[in-house]
Design an enzyme around this catalytic site. Structure first.
Site, PDB file in Angstrom:
ATOM      1  N   LYS A 178       0.705  -0.202   7.068  1.00 48.04           N
ATOM      2  CA  LYS A 178       1.258  -1.258   6.885  1.00 48.04           C
ATOM      3  C   LYS A 178       2.026  -2.145   8.513  1.00 48.04           C
ATOM      4  O   LYS A 178       1.724  -3.226   9.095  1.00 48.04           O
ATOM      5  CB  LYS A 178       2.116  -1.430   6.113  1.00 48.04           C
ATOM      6  CG  LYS A 178       1.289  -1.791   4.347  1.00 48.04           C
ATOM      7  CD  LYS A 178       2.247  -1.360   3.373  1.00 48.04           C
ATOM      8  CE  LYS A 178       3.237  -0.172   3.703  1.00 48.04           C
ATOM      9  NZ  LYS A 178       3.195   0.760   3.431  1.00 48.04           N
ATOM     10  N   THR A 179       2.487  -1.078   9.081  1.00 48.50           N
ATOM     11  CA  THR A 179       3.906  -0.982   9.904  1.00 48.50           C
ATOM     12  C   THR A 179       2.361  -1.310  11.603  1.00 48.50           C
ATOM     13  O   THR A 179       3.081  -2.099  12.239  1.00 48.50           O
ATOM     14  CB  THR A 179       4.704   0.141  10.149  1.00 48.50           C
ATOM     15  OG1 THR A 179       5.794  -0.242   8.733  1.00 48.50           O
ATOM     16  CG2 THR A 179       5.611  -0.842  11.011  1.00 48.50           C
TER      17      THR A 179
ATOM     18  N   GLU B  94      -6.641  34.372  -9.032  1.00 51.25           N
ATOM     19  CA  GLU B  94      -7.395  33.546  -8.094  1.00 51.25           C
ATOM     20  C   GLU B  94      -8.728  33.580  -8.533  1.00 51.25           C
ATOM     21  O   GLU B  94      -9.289  32.493  -8.076  1.00 51.25           O
ATOM     22  CB  GLU B  94      -6.702  33.528  -6.600  1.00 51.25           C
ATOM     23  CG  GLU B  94      -5.403  33.765  -6.224  1.00 51.25           C
ATOM     24  CD  GLU B  94      -4.334  32.272  -6.417  1.00 51.25           C
ATOM     25  OE1 GLU B  94      -5.565  30.797  -6.170  1.00 51.25           O
ATOM     26  OE2 GLU B  94      -3.781  31.822  -6.317  1.00 51.25           O
TER      27      GLU B  94
ATOM     28  N   GLY C  86       0.783  -0.809   0.226  1.00 50.13           N
ATOM     29  CA  GLY C  86       0.246  -0.224   0.060  1.00 50.13           C
ATOM     30  C   GLY C  86       0.929   1.200  -0.368  1.00 50.13           C
ATOM     31  O   GLY C  86       2.289   1.104   0.517  1.00 50.13           O
ATOM     32  N   PRO C  87       0.033   2.198  -0.405  1.00 49.81           N
ATOM     33  CA  PRO C  87       1.233   3.503  -1.036  1.00 49.81           C
ATOM     34  C   PRO C  87       1.988   3.874   1.412  1.00 49.81           C
ATOM     35  O   PRO C  87       0.903   3.298   1.784  1.00 49.81           O
ATOM     36  CB  PRO C  87      -0.152   4.811  -0.689  1.00 49.81           C
ATOM     37  CG  PRO C  87      -1.066   3.870  -1.101  1.00 49.81           C
ATOM     38  CD  PRO C  87      -1.742   2.771  -0.744  1.00 49.81           C
TER      39      PRO C  87
ATOM     40  N   GLY D 207       2.242   5.373   4.661  1.00 47.79           N
ATOM     41  CA  GLY D 207       1.337   6.182   5.979  1.00 47.79           C
ATOM     42  C   GLY D 207       0.271   4.776   5.799  1.00 47.79           C
ATOM     43  O   GLY D 207      -1.079   6.033   6.264  1.00 47.79           O
ATOM     44  N   THR D 208      -0.285   4.055   4.872  1.00 45.07           N
ATOM     45  CA  THR D 208      -1.641   3.351   5.315  1.00 45.07           C
ATOM     46  C   THR D 208      -2.048   2.453   6.491  1.00 45.07           C
ATOM     47  O   THR D 208      -2.858   1.630   6.713  1.00 45.07           O
ATOM     48  CB  THR D 208      -2.235   2.767   4.002  1.00 45.07           C
ATOM     49  OG1 THR D 208      -0.522   1.882   3.775  1.00 45.07           O
ATOM     50  CG2 THR D 208      -2.079   4.071   2.440  1.00 45.07           C
TER      51      THR D 208
END
Length: 652
Positions: free
Chosen positions: A248-249, A467, A242-243, A245-246
Site C-alpha cells: 500500500k505505501t 513428525e 489490504g493486509p 506488507g501487500t
C-alpha cells in the site's frame, strides 16, 4: 520527504559567514550569576557591615565614636566612624575591611529603622547625657532605587523567558508541526516536491489492478482535459485496503514519483496529540497548505488511527474524544462547504472494517482499492523486482521460489531476498545461489536453526514418531497439501516440523476441513500408538485444531446441530460487542460440537495410523538417522502419493 534544499552558488559558498553562538550551558550560568550578583552590584554596598540598634547604642554611641549619621529614604541609617576611632581594637576586629577607601571615607556600618519618628526619639533618649556640641551629626538624604529594582524584576523574567524558549523548542521537537510550542496546531506532513521521489511504477510488481486504478489519477493530473471534456470529475479520495506488507505505501510512493506534483505524506497517528484540539487544527493546516500547492496529492498512512467509527468505544472514551473531533474535521475538509478542487487524498489501512461509514462514502473516498496477498504469478513478478540489485551465481528460477512461498506478501519476499544476501555474506561467498534462497525461506518461515539445542535421545525419539505421524497421515489423505519434507532439526520455537506446499484455493470443502483436523492431530495419535501415552509436544497442533474446529462450527456452518448459521461478522463490530451473538444454550451446543469434531477425527487418525503402523515406524527410524526426509525419500518408503485416496469423514 522534506523539500531538498537548493545547492549554494559559488559566490555564497566561498563567502564566510559569522556563526558565533554562545554555548547554552554557559549562557545559563551567566544568567543565573547575573540574577544573584547584579542586584547586589547595583545596590549601595559601600556600607560594609549591618548592625543592630543595640550594637549601635552600646558599642558606638557610648564610645562617642560617631562622626555622622545619614538617614537614607527614612528607612536606612548609614554610620560614619570618627577617623581617630577606627584604629581602636573593637572597630578593627568588627570591620575587617579590605577596602581601604571604605575605611577612610565610610560609611562603615548601617542599620534599618522602622520609622523616622521612632528613631529620632531613641536618639534623643540615648544622647541626653552627651553635650550638644559632641552629639552625632544627623543628615537626611534621598536615593533613587528605580534602576536596581528594575534589574531585580527583569532578570527573573529573562530567566523564565529563556527556559520557556528552551522547553518550547524541545516540545516542538517532540510534537512536531513547527519550531516552537505555539506551532502544535501546524501540520507536520512531509512535502515531496516534483521529481523528488525515486520510486516509480516499474518498482511495483504484483499489483496490476491497483496500478491501473491509480495510474488513472496520475493521468488526470498530467492531462486533465482528457477527462474534463466529457464531463468527468477527478475522484476526491482513494483508499488502499489490504493486509500488511501487500504494497500500500509502496504504491503511494510510486504515485508520488509518477505524478510530478507536490505530494504530502503523513501518518494518521501524527494528528493525535495529548492536547485537545491539536488534531483538528493540524487537519485544517494540512489542507490549507495543500490548497496553496494545487494540484497535489495528500497521502495519509494508517488512516484508521483517526478514522475509526464514531460511537465505537464511546462508553469508554466519551463522546467528545480528541480522535473524534479530528475525524469530524477531516470529513469536513474532504467534502464540506469549502471546495478542495485539485487536492486528491490517498489513504492506506489494513483495518477498513473499523473505519467510519461517513469517511468511506462517495464524495470523500470515491474509490476503494483492495490489495490481496499475491498469487503465484504475482510472486514471480515481485521476486524479479527484488533480485535486480542482487549478485546472482546463476540465473534464478523465480517460478520455483514463488511456488515455495504461498501466502507470502511483497514485504515477506523482500525479506527473503535480503536474508539470502545476508546468508551468502555470512558464508563468505561472492554470489547468491539457489541454496541460500531456500535456506532464507526456511529461516523466515520457521526461524533460525538451533544447533546448540540439547535434546535427549528419549525426546528425539518422541519427536521423530510425532513428525512421522504427520507425514504418514498427510501422505494418505486426498485434500492435504503436498508434503515437501519432514525435519526433526529444531528451528525457532519448534523441535520438528512437516513442510507442505499449500495449493492456492479460494474454496475448500467440508472433507478438506476434516482431513486437516486429522493431519493436525496425527502427531499426538502416533505418540499414543507407539508409547501408550501422549506428551506436551502437540501444543501447537492442538491450538490449530481447536481454532479450526470452532471456525467450522461458528463460521462455515459445518455442524448439523447448529445448522447453516454463521456468527462471523465481516464488519469487525463483534470486537467491540458487549455480549455474544448467540445464547448460552447455543454456546453449549457449539462446545459439544467442537469436542465431537476433534475426538471423532482423532479416532479416525488413530485407526489410519494403526493400519499403517509399519510405515510409521519405518519413517520414524529413517528420521532418526538422517534428521531430514525430503519428498523423494518419503516416496521410497510410502510409495507415490495417490491424489484420489481419501478417508471418509465423520459427520456430526
Amino acid at each position: 520527504m522534506e523539500k531538498i534544499p537548493e545547492q549554494p552558488n559559488k559566490e555564497n559558498r566561498n563567502t564566510p559567514k559569522p556563526n558565533f553562538k554562545l554555548p547554552v550551558p554557559w549562557l545559563v550560568i551567566l544568567l543565573i550569576a547575573g540574577f544573584f550578583l547584579l542586584p547586589n552590584l547595583m545596590g549601595d554596598k559601600s556600607a560594609e557591615k549591618e548592625i543592630s540598634w543595640q550594637t549601635f547604642h552600646l558599642e558606638m554611641l557610648s564610645r562617642n565614636a560617631i562622626e555622622k549619621l545619614v538617614i537614607i529614604n527614612k528607612e536606612k541609617v548609614e554610620v560614619y566612624i570618627k577617623k581617630e576611632k577606627i584604629n581602636e581594637p573593637y572597630f578593627k576586629t568588627s570591620l575587617k575591611i579590605k577596602n581601604e577607601n571604605v575605611v577612610k571615607t565610610g560609611p562603615h556600618y548601617w542599620f534599618s529603622i522602622g520609622s523616622l519618628e521612632s528613631f529620632e526619639k531613641k536618639m534623643e533618649e540615648a544622647e541626653k547625657n552627651i553635650p550638644v556640641n559632641e552629639r552625632a551629626d544627623i543628615r537626611y538624604a534621598q536615593s533613587s532605587r528605580l534602576f536596581p529594582e528594575l534589574i531585580t524584576w527583569l532578570i527573573p523574567l529573562a530567566l523564565l523567558f529563556f527556559f520557556w524558549s528552551m522547553m518550547s523548542g524541545r516540545m516542538s521537537g517532540l510534537g512536531g508541526g513547527g519550531s516552537s510550542i505555539f506551532n502544535f496546531g501546524k501540520s507536520n506532513a512531509k512535502l515531496m516536491e516534483k521529481e523528488a521521489s525515486l520510486t516509480t511504477f516499474d518498482d511495483v510488481a504484483g499489483l496490476e489492478e491497483a496500478e491501473t486504478e491509480v495510474k488513472e489519477i496520475v493521468e488526470f493530473l498530467k492531462a486533465p482535459e482528457k477527462f474534463t471534456k466529457v464531463g468527468a470529475k477527478i475522484p476526491k479520495g482513494i483508499i488502499l485496503v489490504g493486509p500488511p506488507g501487500t504494497g500500500k505505501t509502496l504504491l503511494a510512493k510510486a504515485v508520488a514519483g509518477e505524478a510530478k506534483v507536490p505530494f504530502f505524506s503523513i501518518s494518521g497517528s501524527a494528528f493525535v496529540e495529548m492536547f485537545v484540539g491539536v488534531g483538528a487544527s493540524r487537519v485544517r493546516d494540512l489542507f490549507k497548505t495543500a490548497k496553496e500547492k494545487t494540484p497535489c496529492i495528500v497521502f495519509i498512512d494508517e488512516i484508521d488511527a483517526i478514522g475509526r467509527s464514531r460511537g465505537k468505544g464511546a462508553y469508554m472514551s466519551g463522546s467528545n474524544d480528541e480522535r473524534e473531533s479530528t475525524l469530524n474535521q477531516l470529513l469536513t475538509e474532504m467534502d464540506g462547504f469549502d471546495t478542495n478542487s485539485g487536492v486528491i487524498v490517498l489513504a492506506a489501512t489494513n483495518r477498513a472494517d473499523l473505519l467510519d461509514p461517513a469517511l468511506l462514502r462517495p464524495g470523500r473516498f470515491d474509490r476503494h482499492i483492495y490489495l490481496e496477498l499475491p498469487n503465484l504469478k504475482e510472486r514471480e513478478e515481485i521476486f524479479k523486482v527484488h533480485v535486480r540489485a542482487l549478485v546472482m551465481a546463476e540465473e534464478l528460477d523465480v517460478h520455483m521460489l514463488a511456488t515455495q512461498t504461498p501466502g507470502f506478501s511483497g514485504a515477506d519476499i523482500a525479506n527473503i531476498c535480503n536474508e539470502a544476501a545476508l546468508i551468502t555474506a555470512r558464508n563468505k561467498k561472492d554470489k547468491i545461489g539457489k541454496t541460500e534462497f531456500l535456506e532464507a525461506i526456511e529461516r523466515v518461515v520457521a526461524g533460525m536453526e538451533r544447533k546448540s539445542k540439547i535434546i535427549s535421545p528419549e525426546e528425539k525419539l518422541i519427536i521423530a514418531y510425532h513428525e512421522a505421524g504427520h507425514a504418514v497421515v498427510s501422505w494418505m489423505l486426498k485434500y492435504i497439501d503436498p508434503l515437501l519434507k519432514v525435519s526433526i532439526v529444531p528451528r525457532g520455537k519448534s523441535l520438528g516440523a512437516a513442510w507442505y506446499l499449500p495449493e492456492e484455493k479460494n474454496i475448500r470443502s467440508a472433507s478438506a476441513f476434516h482431513e486437516q483436523l486429522c493431519a493436525a492431530l496425527a502427531g499426538r495419535a502416533a505418540e499414543e500408538i507407539i508409547f501408550g501415552e501422549v506428551s506436551s509436544g502437540a501444543l501447537d497442533d492442538l491450538e490449530k485444531a481447536t481454532k479450526q474446529a470452532y471456525s467450522m462450527v461458528l463460521y462455515f456452518g459445518f455442524s448439523s446441530k447448529i445448522g447453516n448459521i454463521s456468527f462471523y461478522d465481516s464488519t469487525g463490530q463483534t470486537e467491540n460487542a458487549l455480549v455474544k451473538p448467540f445464547s448460552e444454550e447455543t454456546g453449549k451446543i457449539i462446545d459439544e460440537e467442537v469436542r465431537m469434531l476433534i475426538s471423532s477425527n482423532y479416532e479416525k487418525t488413530k485407526s489410519l495410523l494403526i493400519e499403517k503402523k509399519s510405515l510409521l515406524i519405518e519413517v520414524a527410524e529413517q528420521l532418526l538417522k538422517s534428521e531430514i526426509l525430503y519428498k523423494e525419500d518419503l516416496e521410497k518408503i510410502l510409495g507415490k502419493r495417490s491424489p484420489i485416496r481419501s478417508y471418509p469423514i465423520i459427520q456430526s
